[in-house]
Design a protein around this motif. Structure first.
Motif, PDB file in Angstrom:
ATOM      1  N   ILE A   1       0.819  -1.202   0.000  1.00  0.00           N
ATOM      2  CA  ILE A   1       0.000   0.000   0.000  1.00  0.00           C
ATOM      3  C   ILE A   1       0.859   1.262   0.000  1.00  0.00           C
ATOM      4  O   ILE A   1       0.371   2.360  -0.114  1.00  0.00           O
ATOM      5  CB  ILE A   1      -0.965  -0.027   1.210  1.00  0.00           C
ATOM      6  CG1 ILE A   1      -1.901  -1.204   1.052  1.00  0.00           C
ATOM      7  CG2 ILE A   1      -1.762   1.243   1.342  1.00  0.00           C
ATOM      8  CD1 ILE A   1      -2.774  -1.463   2.227  1.00  0.00           C
TER       9      ILE A   1
ATOM     10  N   TYR B   1      -8.506  -2.899   1.383  1.00  0.00           N
ATOM     11  CA  TYR B   1      -9.440  -2.368   0.392  1.00  0.00           C
ATOM     12  C   TYR B   1     -10.890  -2.553   0.856  1.00  0.00           C
ATOM     13  O   TYR B   1     -11.703  -1.633   0.752  1.00  0.00           O
ATOM     14  CB  TYR B   1      -9.226  -3.046  -0.962  1.00  0.00           C
ATOM     15  CG  TYR B   1     -10.184  -2.587  -2.024  1.00  0.00           C
ATOM     16  CD1 TYR B   1      -9.998  -1.372  -2.676  1.00  0.00           C
ATOM     17  CD2 TYR B   1     -11.290  -3.346  -2.369  1.00  0.00           C
ATOM     18  CE1 TYR B   1     -10.884  -0.935  -3.642  1.00  0.00           C
ATOM     19  CE2 TYR B   1     -12.188  -2.923  -3.327  1.00  0.00           C
ATOM     20  CZ  TYR B   1     -11.967  -1.717  -3.970  1.00  0.00           C
ATOM     21  OH  TYR B   1     -12.857  -1.278  -4.922  1.00  0.00           O
TER      22      TYR B   1
ATOM     23  N   THR C   1     -11.639  -0.041   3.410  1.00  0.00           N
ATOM     24  CA  THR C   1     -11.794   1.278   2.796  1.00  0.00           C
ATOM     25  C   THR C   1     -13.179   1.446   2.198  1.00  0.00           C
ATOM     26  O   THR C   1     -13.843   2.473   2.416  1.00  0.00           O
ATOM     27  CB  THR C   1     -10.725   1.488   1.708  1.00  0.00           C
ATOM     28  OG1 THR C   1      -9.437   1.306   2.284  1.00  0.00           O
ATOM     29  CG2 THR C   1     -10.823   2.870   1.100  1.00  0.00           C
TER      30      THR C   1
ATOM     31  N   LYS D   1      -6.431   4.182   1.958  1.00  0.00           N
ATOM     32  CA  LYS D   1      -5.793   2.930   2.363  1.00  0.00           C
ATOM     33  C   LYS D   1      -4.575   3.213   3.235  1.00  0.00           C
ATOM     34  O   LYS D   1      -4.342   2.534   4.231  1.00  0.00           O
ATOM     35  CB  LYS D   1      -5.411   2.103   1.141  1.00  0.00           C
ATOM     36  CG  LYS D   1      -6.601   1.441   0.472  1.00  0.00           C
ATOM     37  CD  LYS D   1      -6.262   0.854  -0.864  1.00  0.00           C
ATOM     38  CE  LYS D   1      -5.611  -0.473  -0.769  1.00  0.00           C
ATOM     39  NZ  LYS D   1      -5.420  -1.118  -2.087  1.00  0.00           N
TER      40      LYS D   1
END
Length: 115
Positions: free
Chosen positions: A34, A62, A65, A97
Motif C-alpha cells: 500500500i 481495500y 476502505t 488505504k
C-alpha cells in the motif's frame, strides 16, 4: 476499528505475524503493498500503489476502505474534500488505504504491545 471485521482482522494478523520488519506504519504499508510509489512524468505529479507485498492483506485493507466509504461520516467528508481538490476515486482510495494502515498500526501497537 470501523470497517474491520473478523475476517479482515484475521487476515491482517496472519500477514503481520511475528514479522520483525514492521517497525512503523510505513513498513506495514510496504509489507501490504500500500506504500505510495512516485509515478510522475513531465508536469504530472502522481503516485501509484506498490505492486508487491501481501495481496490478501491489500485486499483486506481495500474492503475496509470501501466499508468506511459507505458508512463512516469522517471518511465521506474526506472523500468529498479530496474530490473538490480534483482527485479521482482511485487516488482517493489510495490515500484512504494509507490512512487506514496508520490506524491499524496504532491499534496493533497498542493491543500487542509493540514498541
Amino acid at each position: 476499528l470501523q470497517g474491520v471485521g473478523v475476517h479482515v482482522a484475521a487476515q491482517l494478523l496472519i500477514s503481520c505475524g511475528q514479522n520483525d520488519r514492521i517497525r512503523s506504519s510505513a513498513a506495514m504499508a510496504r509489507l501490504f503493498g500500500i506504500a505510495p510509489v512516485p509515478a510522475s512524468s513531465g508536469k504530472t505529479n502522481r503516485f501509484r500503489l506498490h505492486r508487491g507485498g501481501d495481496r490478501q492483506a491489500n485486499r483486506a485493507i481495500y474492503i475496509t476502505t470501501i466499508t468506511r466509504l459507505a458508512h463512516d461520516e469522517r471518511t465521506k467528508t474526506y472523500r468529498d474534500r479530496r474530490r473538490s481538490e480534483g482527485l479521482h476515486n482511485p487516488d482517493i482510495i489510495r490515500c484512504l488505504k494509507r490512512h487506514i494502515v496508520r490506524d491499524i498500526y496504532q491499534a496493533l501497537k497498542t493491543d500487542l504491545g509493540w514498541t
